[in-house]
Design an enzyme around this catalytic site. Structure first.
Site, PDB file in Angstrom:
ATOM      1  N   TYR A 172      52.631 -93.025  41.229  1.00 18.40           N
ATOM      2  CA  TYR A 172      52.031 -92.185  42.268  1.00 18.40           C
ATOM      3  C   TYR A 172      51.620 -90.837  41.666  1.00 18.40           C
ATOM      4  O   TYR A 172      51.757 -90.623  40.463  1.00 18.40           O
ATOM      5  CB  TYR A 172      53.001 -92.054  43.454  1.00 18.40           C
ATOM      6  CG  TYR A 172      53.268 -93.403  44.083  1.00 18.40           C
ATOM      7  CD1 TYR A 172      52.211 -94.150  44.611  1.00 18.40           C
ATOM      8  CD2 TYR A 172      54.536 -93.967  44.100  1.00 18.40           C
ATOM      9  CE1 TYR A 172      52.421 -95.410  45.154  1.00 18.40           C
ATOM     10  CE2 TYR A 172      54.753 -95.230  44.639  1.00 18.40           C
ATOM     11  CZ  TYR A 172      53.689 -95.947  45.165  1.00 18.40           C
ATOM     12  OH  TYR A 172      53.885 -97.199  45.685  1.00 18.40           O
ATOM     13  N   CYS A 342      71.115-110.841  46.616  1.00 18.32           N
ATOM     14  CA  CYS A 342      69.648-110.807  46.688  1.00 18.32           C
ATOM     15  C   CYS A 342      69.085-111.760  45.639  1.00 18.32           C
ATOM     16  O   CYS A 342      69.554-111.795  44.502  1.00 18.32           O
ATOM     17  CB  CYS A 342      69.186-109.375  46.419  1.00 18.32           C
ATOM     18  SG  CYS A 342      67.459-109.235  45.955  1.00 18.32           S
ATOM     19  N   CYS A 345      63.517-112.435  44.873  1.00 18.70           N
ATOM     20  CA  CYS A 345      62.309-113.251  45.063  1.00 18.70           C
ATOM     21  C   CYS A 345      61.126-112.395  45.509  1.00 18.70           C
ATOM     22  O   CYS A 345      59.971-112.790  45.348  1.00 18.70           O
ATOM     23  CB  CYS A 345      62.578-114.325  46.109  1.00 18.70           C
ATOM     24  SG  CYS A 345      62.931-113.649  47.756  1.00 18.70           S
ATOM     25  N   ALA A 392      65.631-123.715  57.017  1.00 15.59           N
ATOM     26  CA  ALA A 392      65.278-123.437  58.418  1.00 15.59           C
ATOM     27  C   ALA A 392      66.370-123.955  59.353  1.00 15.59           C
ATOM     28  O   ALA A 392      66.863-123.229  60.224  1.00 15.59           O
ATOM     29  CB  ALA A 392      63.935-124.084  58.759  1.00 15.59           C
ATOM     30  N   GLU A 411      71.838-134.128  59.283  1.00 16.77           N
ATOM     31  CA  GLU A 411      71.029-134.182  58.052  1.00 16.77           C
ATOM     32  C   GLU A 411      71.013-135.624  57.557  1.00 16.77           C
ATOM     33  O   GLU A 411      72.065-136.230  57.349  1.00 16.77           O
ATOM     34  CB  GLU A 411      71.633-133.230  57.003  1.00 16.77           C
ATOM     35  CG  GLU A 411      71.141-133.414  55.588  1.00 16.77           C
ATOM     36  CD  GLU A 411      69.625-133.257  55.422  1.00 16.77           C
ATOM     37  OE1 GLU A 411      69.046-132.316  55.995  1.00 16.77           O
ATOM     38  OE2 GLU A 411      69.033-134.103  54.724  1.00 16.77           O
ATOM     39  N   ALA A 456      68.354-138.840  62.510  1.00 19.29           N
ATOM     40  CA  ALA A 456      68.224-138.412  63.909  1.00 19.29           C
ATOM     41  C   ALA A 456      67.162-139.262  64.597  1.00 19.29           C
ATOM     42  O   ALA A 456      66.004-138.868  64.695  1.00 19.29           O
ATOM     43  CB  ALA A 456      67.874-136.933  63.966  1.00 19.29           C
TER      44      ALA A 456
HETATM   45  S1  SF4 Z   1      63.227-110.857  50.124  1.00 20.31           S
HETATM   46 FE1  SF4 Z   1      64.138-111.684  48.274  1.00 20.31          FE
HETATM   47  S2  SF4 Z   1      64.039-109.939  46.855  1.00 20.31           S
HETATM   48 FE2  SF4 Z   1      63.644-109.086  48.853  1.00 20.31          FE
HETATM   49  S3  SF4 Z   1      65.677-108.427  49.489  1.00 20.31           S
HETATM   50 FE3  SF4 Z   1      65.431-110.479  50.293  1.00 20.31          FE
HETATM   51  S4  SF4 Z   1      66.317-111.831  48.759  1.00 20.31           S
HETATM   52 FE4  SF4 Z   1      66.033-109.840  47.816  1.00 20.31          FE
END
Ligand code: SF4
Ligand SMILES: Cc1cc2nc3c(=O)[nH]c(=O)nc-3n(C[C@H](O)[C@H](O)[C@H](O)COP(=O)(O)O)c2cc1C
Length: 644
Positions: A172, A342, A345, A392, A411, A456
């Site tokens: 920036y 996390c 992704c 999902a 499942e 199912a």
């Molecule tokens: S979307 Fe993916 S990278 Fe972002 S916080 Fe969630 S798990 Fe982490």
């Protein structure tokens, strides 16, 4: 000695006392009101993430000048009218007895919105990532922006913030002055690296002058630019003492710029937690003010090690706060295993920002949806049947059970997780498997009755007598109608990733989407040398602008794999594949194995059956349309939250 003794050691930054060294770094949410004021969504989000217990919370970045904001949905601090909203943000954090600093910036040339409105300014008339030319700032512009930084800091203090952070990282305006790739000026604001730091130094001095001596000022830098021809840590070390002398109290050591290869600012799953702590350590070795390290931290132990080594004084957990803000409290209670890490992704967070949308998290449906997240069921408690235990279905089942509904999850296969269990087998993605495991444990804890190996059909569904049926049956591999596709050496990518196929050299993969490319990566990791990926589209669907995509292409290239774009498969023979490109046929030979990764189609037949039987249902995730984990989780959560 406490396992987290270094983390829990209090630290003082000027007038601000922190009771621990965990930091929530700035994360732009794009959830502000269109007029750049603080929204209810901003407040609800910050309240939730601040509950992590982190000693210091940074708000997302706020712009000091109306032309210095990325666009609508971003926070502004360029006018006094913003103070009342910002002070509400402060009180959400102070109510939890945490400290909060606001990050302030000017976007410079990196705003499509400002460029399209003809208002983008920069040190030089040089295009950035949007390939549009900004206006070069003259001396008056420079003086005005410097003043605006000072005035914004005064507003921050008036709003009650405990300090202010100047955003001189990530490409920036402040960094645009610093970088020789964006600053070609011939006046006193251009020149060599030290000369190019003049603008930042003047901003720091102005802010210090306006807020007084006691107000903490942090400076966020990209210690390395990570761009071809960009500046390095060695350059940065030359100016650090000047920055400190100008009046900063803390350095927040980030890295990278807009357009850095692989989008390193939000590092992907390939990077290890704390991979860049050595940059913080280099900075720390030459200053005596606190230094923050950041980058892929997901658990407290890695942060503790960084601090114990003396690499940094504080550690920032960015996306971990979005994926599971309980990570800190879990660790302090010795329940590290309860934390969902996390996945790096970027699907729900930074990639949504790039599309101009508010942030979410691919695996945590609460993030960015705090205002609609229900604590309890909307109406009566219901009997719910979920069909399919992919992301999902699993999310729908967990969320419905959490709200008190009685949930059966059926499942058809013997496994939970759907395609995610396959994704978890490709290199670097083992965290995906841990996520499914934890989501399953949570669902079981909430009382979900999981029936594996349970098809199912209509009889089963009638037997269940559920009030609500949610179909999350996922998708199946598409088998293209190519002559020869039924040869025994033609197998599916899913079989490979399930470990059910013998791998061999001279393999052709049909389909260069993410599944095809990751299957190739799987082969690479298993020592297969000769692999060719055939993709019909002229451009790779696995974009290099996405960090994981960039690294994936790079790994396959280094392994000598060929990715043939704009190429169609005409026929598969027992030892060769005939392809066509630009109207010319070509024989690929020898070929010992062909792997199909040509997309997937929804498993939604059950929907028709239920319609004929007059049973209503929700169709979610890939069963509706094959898409991302983000969509699967979001639709799973919404289906559960809407039950009444
Ligand atoms: S979307 Fe993916 S990278 Fe972002 S916080 Fe969630 S798990 Fe982490
Ligand atoms: C959605 C998103 C928004 C971000 N916004 C900002 C921002 O406003 N200012 C900033 O300095 N960094 C921003 N970052 C970078 C983070 O502060 C952090 O440096 C980065 O995510 C790496 O840390 P992590 O691996 O712990 O997530 C953002 C990152 C993400 C994912």
């Amino acid at each position: 000695m406490n396992r987290y003794a270094h983390i829990l050691k209090p630290v003082r930054i000027k007038s601000m006392d922190l009771d621990n060294r965990v930091v929530m770094p700035p994360i732009t949410t794009m959830m502000a009101n269109r007029d750049n004021s603080v929204s209810e969504a901003n407040l609800a989000y910050l309240k939730r993430v601040a509950a992590s217990g982190a000693g210091l919370i940074f708000t997302e970045v706020a712009a000091v000048h109306p032309d210095g904001i990325e666009g609508p949905g971003m926070l502004g601090i360029y006018d006094d009218r913003f103070i009342s909203g910002l002070s509400k943000l402060v009180s959400e954090v102070h109510k939890q007895d945490r400290k909060v600093m606001v990050q302030i910036y000017h976007v410079g040339r990196e705003s499509k919105y400002q460029l399209e409105h003809g208002r983008a300014v920069a040190p030089s008339a040089v295009a950035g990532i949007f390939k549009m030319i900004p206006r070069e700032m003259d001396q008056d512009d420079i003086g005005e922006v410097i003043l605006c930084f000072g005035q914004a800091a005064v507003r921050a203090r008036a709003a009650g913030f405990d300090g202010v952070e100047l955003h001189a990282a990530h490409g920036y305006l402040l960094m645009q002055f610093l970088s020789g790739l964006s600053n070609y000026r011939l006046d006193k604001y251009g020149g060599n690296f030290i000369e190019r730091s003049r603008f930042i130094l003047e901003v720091i001095r102005e802010v210090r002058k306006q807020v007084g001596q006691d107000f903490p000022i942090s400076l966020r830098i990209s210690a390395e630019e990570y761009a071809v021809g960009g500046y390095t840590i060695e350059d940065m070390l030359e100016i650090i003492h000047l920055l400190v002398e100008a009046g900063i109290d803390m350095i927040h050591t980030s890295f990278g710029t807009q357009g850095s290869p692989g989008g390193i600012v939000c590092p992907t799953i390939e990077y290890q937690p704390g991979f860049n702590a050595q940059l913080a350590a280099r900075i720390k070795s030459v200053v005596d003010i606190p230094v923050i390290a950041v980058g892929r931290y997901t658990n407290l132990l890695d942060a503790e090690k960084t601090l114990a080594r003396g690499d940094a004084d504080l550690v920032a957990f960015g996306r971990q706060h979005l994926a599971d803000p309980n990570f800190f409290r879990n660790a302090l209670q010795g329940k590290e295993d309860a934390t969902v890490e996390c996945l790096a992704c970027n699907q729900g967070c930074i990639e949504r920002l790039y599309k101009g949308k508010g942030i979410r998290c691919a695996i945590n449906p609460v993030t960015g949806q705090e205002l609609i997240y229900p604590e309890r069921a909307k109406g009566k408690l219901r009997k719910v049947l979920v069909v399919g235990a992919g992301p999902a279905g699993l999310t729908a089942a967990f969320q419905a059970a959490r709200l008190g509904h009685q949930v059966v999850l059926a499942e058809e296969t013997a496994n939970i997780g759907g395609q995610v269990t396959l994704a978890a087998r490709v290199p670097f993605k083992d965290a995906y498997g841990r996520w499914i495991k934890k989501l399953t444990e949570s669902a079981v804890r909430e009382g979900v009755d999981i029936k594996l190996g349970q098809a199912a059909d209509l009889d089963f569904i009638r037997d269940q007598a559920a009030d609500v049926v949610i179909i999350a049956a996922g998708a199946r591999n598409l088998r293209p109608a190519i002559p020869g596709v039924d040869h025994p050496h033609v197998i599916e990518a899913w079989q490979v990733l399930q470990g059910k196929a013998e791998l061999t050299d001279y393999t052709v993969i049909i389909g260069g989407g993410l599944v095809g490319m990751e299957t190739a990566d799987y082969l690479r990791a298993h020592g297969i040398f000769e692999v060719m990926v055939i993709e019909a589209r002229p451009r790779s669907p696995v974009k290099i602008s996405n960090g994981h995509g960039y690294m994936l292409h790079q790994r396959l290239e280094e392994a000598g794999y060929r990715v043939c774009l704009d190429t169609r498969v005409i026929r598969i023979d027992s030892d060769m594949v005939i392809v066509e490109k630009s109207g010319r046929e070509k024989i690929l030979s020898p070929v010992k194995q062909v792997i199909i990764a040509a997309g997937s189609s929804s498993c939604n037949a059950l929907g028709n059956v239920l319609e004929q039987a007059n049973i209503s249902y929700h169709l979610i995730g890939d069963a509706l349309r094959p898409r991302s984990i983000l969509k699967a989780v979001e639709e799973g959560a919404h289906a559960a939250w809407s039950i009444q």
